[in-house]
Write a protein that holds these residues in place. Structure first.
Motif, PDB file in Angstrom:
ATOM      1  N   ALA A 150       0.934  -1.148  -0.016  1.00 57.40           N
ATOM      2  CA  ALA A 150      -0.077   0.227  -0.032  1.00 57.40           C
ATOM      3  C   ALA A 150       0.768   1.227  -0.167  1.00 57.40           C
ATOM      4  O   ALA A 150       0.503   2.278  -0.608  1.00 57.40           O
ATOM      5  N   ALA A 151       1.902   1.232   0.737  1.00 53.39           N
ATOM      6  CA  ALA A 151       3.000   2.298   0.570  1.00 53.39           C
ATOM      7  C   ALA A 151       3.456   2.596  -0.513  1.00 53.39           C
ATOM      8  O   ALA A 151       3.470   3.846  -1.242  1.00 53.39           O
ATOM      9  N   SER A 152       4.014   1.617  -1.343  1.00 54.90           N
ATOM     10  CA  SER A 152       4.461   1.682  -2.555  1.00 54.90           C
ATOM     11  C   SER A 152       3.385   2.165  -3.542  1.00 54.90           C
ATOM     12  O   SER A 152       3.415   2.958  -4.492  1.00 54.90           O
ATOM     13  N   ALA A 153       2.106   1.605  -3.414  1.00 59.81           N
ATOM     14  CA  ALA A 153       1.099   1.939  -4.392  1.00 59.81           C
ATOM     15  C   ALA A 153       0.549   3.488  -4.168  1.00 59.81           C
ATOM     16  O   ALA A 153       0.060   4.049  -5.390  1.00 59.81           O
ATOM     17  N   LYS A 154       0.959   4.120  -3.288  1.00 51.91           N
ATOM     18  CA  LYS A 154       0.459   5.361  -2.964  1.00 51.91           C
ATOM     19  C   LYS A 154       1.057   6.643  -3.858  1.00 51.91           C
ATOM     20  O   LYS A 154       0.934   7.538  -4.104  1.00 51.91           O
ATOM     21  N   ARG A 155       2.359   5.968  -4.342  1.00 49.05           N
ATOM     22  CA  ARG A 155       3.463   6.821  -5.412  1.00 49.05           C
ATOM     23  C   ARG A 155       3.513   6.071  -6.692  1.00 49.05           C
ATOM     24  O   ARG A 155       4.133   6.689  -7.404  1.00 49.05           O
ATOM     25  N   ALA A 156       2.691   5.245  -6.983  1.00 51.21           N
ATOM     26  CA  ALA A 156       3.065   4.468  -8.018  1.00 51.21           C
ATOM     27  C   ALA A 156       1.993   4.690  -9.094  1.00 51.21           C
ATOM     28  O   ALA A 156       0.486   4.659  -8.807  1.00 51.21           O
ATOM     29  N   VAL A 157       2.310   4.896 -10.396  1.00 51.14           N
ATOM     30  CA  VAL A 157       1.030   4.670 -11.353  1.00 51.14           C
ATOM     31  C   VAL A 157       0.448   3.524 -11.597  1.00 51.14           C
ATOM     32  O   VAL A 157      -0.637   3.524 -12.154  1.00 51.14           O
ATOM     33  N   GLY A 159      -1.654   0.474  -9.925  1.00 48.34           N
ATOM     34  CA  GLY A 159      -2.443   0.075  -8.555  1.00 48.34           C
ATOM     35  C   GLY A 159      -3.564   1.136  -8.429  1.00 48.34           C
ATOM     36  O   GLY A 159      -3.660   2.058  -8.917  1.00 48.34           O
ATOM     37  N   PRO A 160      -4.289   0.749  -7.306  1.00 47.20           N
ATOM     38  CA  PRO A 160      -5.503   1.757  -7.107  1.00 47.20           C
ATOM     39  C   PRO A 160      -5.256   3.031  -6.086  1.00 47.20           C
ATOM     40  O   PRO A 160      -5.952   3.748  -5.773  1.00 47.20           O
ATOM     41  N   SER A 161      -3.889   3.232  -5.893  1.00 47.01           N
ATOM     42  CA  SER A 161      -3.349   4.386  -5.129  1.00 47.01           C
ATOM     43  C   SER A 161      -3.755   4.379  -3.419  1.00 47.01           C
ATOM     44  O   SER A 161      -3.006   4.520  -2.708  1.00 47.01           O
ATOM     45  N   HIS A 162      -5.194   4.455  -3.299  1.00 51.22           N
ATOM     46  CA  HIS A 162      -5.764   4.709  -2.032  1.00 51.22           C
ATOM     47  C   HIS A 162      -5.428   3.392  -1.089  1.00 51.22           C
ATOM     48  O   HIS A 162      -5.832   2.153  -1.599  1.00 51.22           O
ATOM     49  N   PRO A 163      -4.665   3.370  -0.021  1.00 52.20           N
ATOM     50  CA  PRO A 163      -4.381   2.186   0.869  1.00 52.20           C
ATOM     51  C   PRO A 163      -5.370   1.368   1.173  1.00 52.20           C
ATOM     52  O   PRO A 163      -5.453   0.310   1.281  1.00 52.20           O
ATOM     53  N   TYR A 164      -6.809   1.824   1.364  1.00 56.76           N
ATOM     54  CA  TYR A 164      -8.040   0.860   1.787  1.00 56.76           C
ATOM     55  C   TYR A 164      -8.198   0.357   0.448  1.00 56.76           C
ATOM     56  O   TYR A 164      -8.397  -0.838   0.514  1.00 56.76           O
ATOM     57  N   ARG A 165      -8.192   0.708  -0.840  1.00 51.32           N
ATOM     58  CA  ARG A 165      -8.599   0.104  -1.814  1.00 51.32           C
ATOM     59  C   ARG A 165      -7.470  -1.025  -2.204  1.00 51.32           C
ATOM     60  O   ARG A 165      -7.848  -2.234  -2.673  1.00 51.32           O
TER      61      ARG A 165
END
Length: 359
Positions: A150-157, A159-165
């Motif tokens: 989730a931490a990685s997805a928050k900054r990556a193009v 994935g869903p970005s939001h940690p909950y998703r």
């Protein structure tokens, strides 16, 4: 050791180290693993539109769409793929994955290797489709602590970005991977934790090679020296680590990359699954209230805007990604238009004939 010839598919969730594992496998003299255009992710939902056409026309349309996706890939393949050879190699009745397998075989042949691999983690949704066409396929279930994902997805193009998703997606995809392991056993599905891979690389890659029936080659432990790794590292900010030696410094990034509430939310959503895979869950997570749909939507929009702004400034393949996304939208609109124009009750052939399961 006698090497097998079946394809190797990495399954799980994005941002779990699949690019690292792809490069390690691709460094083997017998295994070709190009960066994936995610054929099944984008085309399986369109399978019914191929089914409505006569058999030969449906296969030709699916092949053309897949190669159109490949031409717009954000990480271009080094060798051209010929549509006629793909159609000749893809057996009728083998569905959409039969076409995908024929495309990957073209790359394998051009690379002069014995077997191919695919790192599209979304193939966790298509294990049955793969085994129906290639019963000798082997799957590597790559899993990583969901807080770090989730931490990685928050900054990556990606994935869903939001940690909950991200947490919801992680839980669902691990459940599917677990079901595949339970159904087909450890001779077909190999569980590999990212944390073990980066902390005990030689040992884990050796175990992976044993699973695949291959010899461990020194180049696999020096993947970052390959031209493929250097090229990957230069295309996008999210792939910068591809050109570096294996390191465990990204283990535990969820502790700094997520807020306390975000971390507790991830643990709440993923709890039992996370624990079953050997990751600790914060006891305080159970009492964390779920976010409202509006809060998730607004938070997702804000994160996505920031991600896209950074990508537009820093990623060499930003325009390629925009072209790819526009092409996928075109395919979906064309499919919707064809569905709307079809006479009532028009069904076409059995769905399995071209698409298989799209679950």
């Amino acid at each position: 050791m006698t090497g097998r010839l079946g394809p190797v598919l990495i399954i799980g969730t994005e941002r779990s180290g699949s690019n690292l594992l792809r490069l390690i496998l691709n460094a083997h003299s017998r295994i070709a693993v190009p960066h994936p255009p995610h054929f099944m992710r984008y085309l399986a939902p369109l399978a019914a539109s191929y089914d409505r056409l006569p058999a030969a026309a449906g296969r030709a349309r699916a092949t053309a769409d897949a190669l159109g996706l490949l031409r717009r890939h954000i990480h271009p393949w080094p060798h051209p793929v010929d549509a006629d050879r793909v159609l000749a190699a893809a057996e009728p009745g083998h569905g959409l994955f039969g076409i995908v397998a024929a495309i990957y075989d073209e790359h394998r042949i051009a690379e002069g290797k014995a077997r191919w691999g695919c790192k599209s983690t979304f193939m966790v949704d298509h294990v049955a489709d793969v085994l129906a066409v290639r019963p000798d396929a082997r799957f590597v279930w790559l899993v990583r602590d969901p807080c770090d994902v989730a931490a990685s997805a928050k900054r990556a193009v990606f994935g869903p970005s939001h940690p909950y998703r991200t947490a919801l997606l992680w839980r669902a995809q691990q459940d599917r991977a677990r079901a595949a392991l339970d159904a087909h056993g450890p001779d077909v599905v190999h569980l590999l934790r990212y944390e073990d891979l980066v902390s005990n690389t030689a040992e884990e890659v050796g175990r992976l090679c044993d699973f695949l029936g291959e010899e461990l080659e020194p180049a696999m432990l020096e993947h970052h020296r390959s031209a493929d790794a250097r090229r990957t590292a230069g295309l996008a900010q999210a792939w910068r680590q591809a050109g570096q030696p294996v390191t465990n410094h990204r283990v535990g990034t969820g502790r700094t990359g997520l807020t306390t509430r975000e971390r507790l939310l991830v643990d709440k959503v993923t709890g039992p699954v996370k624990e079953s895979l050997g990751y600790p869950v914060d006891p305080a997570a159970a009492g964390t209230p779920d976010p409202s749909p509006l809060a998730v939507a607004l938070g997702s929009a804000w994160l996505r805007a920031r991600i896209e702004w950074r990508s537009a400034r820093n990623d060499d393949n930003y325009r390629a990604r925009m072209r790819r996304d526009a092409y996928v939208r075109f395919l979906r609109l064309r499919t919707a238009a064809a569905r709307a124009a079809a006479p009532p009750g028009a069904g076409g052939r059995r769905h399995q004939a071209h698409g298989g399961s799209t679950a």
